[in-house]
Design an enzyme around this catalytic site. Structure first.
Site, PDB file in Angstrom:
ATOM      1  CE  LYS A  91      42.010  -7.739  13.989  1.00 52.67           C
ATOM      2  NZ  LYS A  91      42.009  -9.124  13.514  1.00 52.67           N
ATOM      3  CD  GLU A 113      48.164   1.311   1.194  1.00 49.72           C
ATOM      4  OE1 GLU A 113      47.494   1.355   0.143  1.00 49.72           O
ATOM      5  OE2 GLU A 113      49.282   1.842   1.321  1.00 49.72           O
ATOM      6  CB  CYS A 166      44.389  -4.843  -2.640  1.00 52.66           C
ATOM      7  SG  CYS A 166      46.171  -4.715  -2.575  1.00 52.66           S
ATOM      8  CD  GLU A 224      38.573  -5.558  -3.384  1.00 56.91           C
ATOM      9  OE1 GLU A 224      38.022  -5.300  -2.302  1.00 56.91           O
ATOM     10  OE2 GLU A 224      39.789  -5.403  -3.575  1.00 56.91           O
TER      11      GLU A 224
HETATM   12  P1  NAP Z   1      38.569  -6.707   6.286  1.00 51.82           P
HETATM   13  O1  NAP Z   1      37.371  -7.525   6.590  1.00 51.82           O
HETATM   14  O2  NAP Z   1      38.407  -5.255   6.143  1.00 51.82           O
HETATM   15  O3  NAP Z   1      39.616  -7.052   7.432  1.00 51.82           O
HETATM   16  C1  NAP Z   1      40.898  -6.503   7.494  1.00 51.82           C
HETATM   17  C2  NAP Z   1      41.356  -6.454   8.933  1.00 51.82           C
HETATM   18  O4  NAP Z   1      40.514  -5.574   9.679  1.00 51.82           O
HETATM   19  C3  NAP Z   1      41.272  -7.810   9.642  1.00 51.82           C
HETATM   20  O5  NAP Z   1      42.360  -7.903  10.547  1.00 51.82           O
HETATM   21  C4  NAP Z   1      39.961  -7.694  10.372  1.00 51.82           C
HETATM   22  O6  NAP Z   1      39.837  -8.549  11.479  1.00 51.82           O
HETATM   23  C5  NAP Z   1      39.980  -6.237  10.806  1.00 51.82           C
HETATM   24  N1  NAP Z   1      38.671  -5.682  11.139  1.00 51.82           N
HETATM   25  C6  NAP Z   1      37.440  -6.101  10.742  1.00 51.82           C
HETATM   26  N2  NAP Z   1      36.466  -5.331  11.287  1.00 51.82           N
HETATM   27  C7  NAP Z   1      37.081  -4.391  12.052  1.00 51.82           C
HETATM   28  C8  NAP Z   1      36.632  -3.314  12.858  1.00 51.82           C
HETATM   29  N3  NAP Z   1      35.332  -3.034  12.992  1.00 51.82           N
HETATM   30  N4  NAP Z   1      37.554  -2.548  13.486  1.00 51.82           N
HETATM   31  C9  NAP Z   1      38.868  -2.798  13.359  1.00 51.82           C
HETATM   32  N5  NAP Z   1      39.353  -3.821  12.628  1.00 51.82           N
HETATM   33  C10 NAP Z   1      38.487  -4.609  11.965  1.00 51.82           C
HETATM   34  O7  NAP Z   1      39.271  -7.182   4.967  1.00 51.82           O
HETATM   35  P2  NAP Z   1      39.626  -8.660   4.524  1.00 51.82           P
HETATM   36  O8  NAP Z   1      38.386  -9.285   3.995  1.00 51.82           O
HETATM   37  O9  NAP Z   1      40.395  -9.354   5.580  1.00 51.82           O
HETATM   38  O10 NAP Z   1      40.672  -8.370   3.348  1.00 51.82           O
HETATM   39  C11 NAP Z   1      40.274  -8.136   2.053  1.00 51.82           C
HETATM   40  C12 NAP Z   1      40.234  -6.651   1.741  1.00 51.82           C
HETATM   41  O11 NAP Z   1      41.509  -6.051   1.967  1.00 51.82           O
HETATM   42  C13 NAP Z   1      39.931  -6.378   0.291  1.00 51.82           C
HETATM   43  O12 NAP Z   1      39.016  -5.329   0.161  1.00 51.82           O
HETATM   44  C14 NAP Z   1      41.272  -5.969  -0.285  1.00 51.82           C
HETATM   45  O13 NAP Z   1      41.218  -5.195  -1.434  1.00 51.82           O
HETATM   46  C15 NAP Z   1      41.897  -5.268   0.848  1.00 51.82           C
HETATM   47  N6  NAP Z   1      43.354  -5.229   0.694  1.00 51.82           N
HETATM   48  C16 NAP Z   1      43.939  -4.024   0.375  1.00 51.82           C
HETATM   49  C17 NAP Z   1      45.311  -3.944   0.195  1.00 51.82           C
HETATM   50  C18 NAP Z   1      45.951  -2.633  -0.147  1.00 51.82           C
HETATM   51  O14 NAP Z   1      47.155  -2.523   0.046  1.00 51.82           O
HETATM   52  N7  NAP Z   1      45.253  -1.651  -0.636  1.00 51.82           N
HETATM   53  C19 NAP Z   1      46.101  -5.076   0.372  1.00 51.82           C
HETATM   54  C20 NAP Z   1      45.488  -6.275   0.687  1.00 51.82           C
HETATM   55  C21 NAP Z   1      44.102  -6.327   0.853  1.00 51.82           C
HETATM   56  P3  NAP Z   1      39.256 -10.039  11.363  1.00 51.82           P
HETATM   57  O15 NAP Z   1      39.245 -10.437   9.943  1.00 51.82           O
HETATM   58  O16 NAP Z   1      40.198 -10.815  12.168  1.00 51.82           O
HETATM   59  O17 NAP Z   1      37.892 -10.049  11.959  1.00 51.82           O
END
Ligand code: NAP
Ligand code: MG
Length: 504
Positions: free
Chosen positions: A200, A275, A309, A406
């Site tokens: 996804k 991650e 991240c 963050e």
């Molecule tokens: P996010 O809101 O957590 O979303 C990440 C993914 O999870 C999206 O595909 C999202 O879907 C999905 N998701 C949301 N709610 C969910 C649920 N209840 N159950 C299952 N899946 C769900 O994060 P983001 O705002 O897109 O990305 C930013 C974050 O990612 C930051 O905190 C960043 O630090 C972190 N990040 C970490 C790394 C690493 O390697 N450590 C790398 C890159 C980013 P939808 O958005 O489509 O609703």
């Protein structure tokens, strides 16, 4: 990376070119076919730099997830080409995928830039080639995955050995900041180990995953081995976490969603790797090459508009080197201006959405109200798209919200420290532990500090580099499990012990 980032970005207007890429209207990719969602519903994906709709995307739901899981299970349990495939042939398939990414690099770069707002310079020089390299790297693994023979100490005679087996159906949920690269980090090792996949992508950035799905057909990946369900997290993502047919969830995203996934996965005892976010310290000691440290500090925080991240978002500077470091940082940051992401000279693109821009700008206000001052930037650029000036907050203390939370945007918090002990203590004073950078000319101090920093990656006299061969992941709230390198083979295999009695 950091050096190129500061190359001439002056005089680039924020005038935006129309989209050139013309992706097919989105469908789900299930069982090797592009299909409509069961509900027939779609949603829009937009170019954040212009607000224009790029394409309609199929809106999956729990029923579609079920179909995708069944297709993946069938491919795993019965798939005649996949289940019994010679590892050499799996290698060739992975290599073919890397070749196809390279052959379509221009289109993929453009799609990535349109969907995310990141500079085409970054998608074409980093995201897309590194994704191809990830498939190349894992193409070498299928022929090297092996168990071991273990000396039996239980008494009697026995032959005991282990086999590494694929886990089964892997649900992979990825964020919007590096869409194809996050796909590659998850899909390449999972395939190398013989798993099947339901992926996804983030709702904001599904385009390169759908284009990659087409490339899997061209490469000859058997149907059902790789499936894509596009939709939102709370519906489709949650349906994946809840589905008993998914054996493992690999997630990259926010801490809050990571916790929810862990709780949800507990019901079916899925394997989980996470991650999550970061607030990585970039620690500059006074004895460092301060000019280089300042140049790289910019790349550490402003690459990908700071939507990274590993962003070096807490810059700790030792008092004795503070003025010199800050004067280089100010000078160079002031020269960076945002521009049309499709312009090859642009180094700072649009943030992902209005909501995200508001959130990032709000942190600038929070910082000011906490007593920090804006040394550089702090403002939105224009009213079209979600561009923001590179921003540096000074006078920050580590307990402020701008140092602890963050921000995920182009905002650095600079924190002064008096002596190394204080620097390292404050750097570790964070819920996160994804990465850290240390700048010093003293090699002993560098290694001593590297041991003491609680982070999954510590860079010494560099920042933000990753490599497909090198493990990557977090300590503390930044998650667990290591992706990339040999470590990802552990994430995507089960160890089976075989015990053969040889007595009598
Ligand atoms: P996010 O809101 O957590 O979303 C990440 C993914 O999870 C999206 O595909 C999202 O879907 C999905 N998701 C949301 N709610 C969910 C649920 N209840 N159950 C299952 N899946 C769900 O994060 P983001 O705002 O897109 O990305 C930013 C974050 O990612 C930051 O905190 C960043 O630090 C972190 N990040 C970490 C790394 C690493 O390697 N450590 C790398 C890159 C980013 P939808 O958005 O489509 O609703
Ligand atoms: Mg988009």
């Amino acid at each position: 990376m950091a050096e190129i980032l500061t190359a001439a970005t002056e005089n680039i207007s924020v005038e935006l070119k129309p989209a050139k890429a013309n992706p097919k209207p989105g469908k789900l990719f299930i069982g090797g076919e592009f299909v409509d969602a069961l509900s027939g519903k779609t949603f829009e994906t937009r170019n954040p730099a212009t607000g224009e709709v790029i394409a309609e995307i199929a809106e999956a739901g729990a029923g579609d997830v079920d179909l995708a899981v069944r297709a993946a299970q069938k491919a795993f349990e019965e798939g005649s080409p996949w289940r019994k495939m010679n590892p050499r042939d799996r290698s060739r398939l992975l290599w073919k995928l890397s070749e196809l990414i390279r052959a379509n690099a221009e289109e993929l770069s453009e799609l990535e830039t349109l969907d995310t707002g990141k500079p085409i310079f970054e998608s074409s020089k980093f995201d897309i080639p590194l994704s191809a390299e990830c498939f190349e790297y894992y193409a070498g693994w299928p022929t090297k995955i092996a168990g071991e023979t273990i000396a039996n100490t239980a008494g009697g005679d026995a032959l005991v050995y282990t086999i590494r087996e694929p886990i089964g159906v892997c649900g992979q949920i990825i964020p919007w900041n590096f869409p194809l690269q996050m796909l590659a980090w998850k899909v390449a090792p999972a395939l190398a180990c013989g798993n099947t996949i339901v992926l996804k992508p983030a709702e904001q950035t599904p385009l390169t995953a759908l284009r990659f799905a087409e490339l899997t057909l061209e490469a000859g990946l058997p149907p059902g081995v790789f499936n894509v369900v596009t939709d939102f997290g709370p519906t489709t993502g949650k349906a994946m976490v809840d589905h008993p047919g998914i054996d493992k969830i690999a997630f990259t995203g926010s801490v809050e969603v990571g916790k929810e996934i862990m709780r949800g996965a507990a019901n079916t005892l899925k394997r989980v790797s996470l991650e999550l976010g970061g607030k990585s310290p970039n620690i500059i000691f006074a004895d460092a090459d301060l000019e280089t440290a300042a140049k790289f500090a910019l790349g550490g925080i402003f690459f990908n508009q700071g939507e990274m991240c590993t962003a070096g978002s807490r810059i700790f500077v030792e008092e004795a080197g503070y003025d010199e470091f800050m004067s280089v940082l100010r000078g160079r940051a002031a020269k960076m201006i945002a521009g049309d992401p499709l312009h090859p000279k642009t180094r700072l693109g649009s943030l992902i959405s209005q909501e995200h821009l508001d959130r990032v700008m709000n942190y600038v206000s929070i910082g000011k109200s906490e007593g920090a001052s804006v040394a550089i930037g702090g403002e939105r650029i224009g009213s079209k798209g979600f561009f923001m000036k590179p921003t540096v907050l000074e006078g920050v203390t580590n307990s402020m919200r701008v140092a602890q939370e963050e921000i995920f945007g182009p905002v650095a918090s600079v924190i002064k420290f008096k002596e190394p002990e204080e620097g390292i203590r404050e750097a570790n004073n964070s819920q996160f532990g994804l990465a850290a950078a240390i700048w010093t000319r003293d090699i002993k101090k560098a290694h001593q500090m590297a041991r003491r920093v609680k982070a999954g990656t510590v860079w010494i006299n560099t920042i933000s580099t990753t490599d497909n061969a090198v493990p990557f992941g977090g300590y503390k709230s930044s998650g667990f499990g290591r992706e990339l390198g040999r470590a990802a083979i552990d994430l995507y295999t089960e160890t089976k012990t075989v015990w053969v009695d040889l007595n009598g």
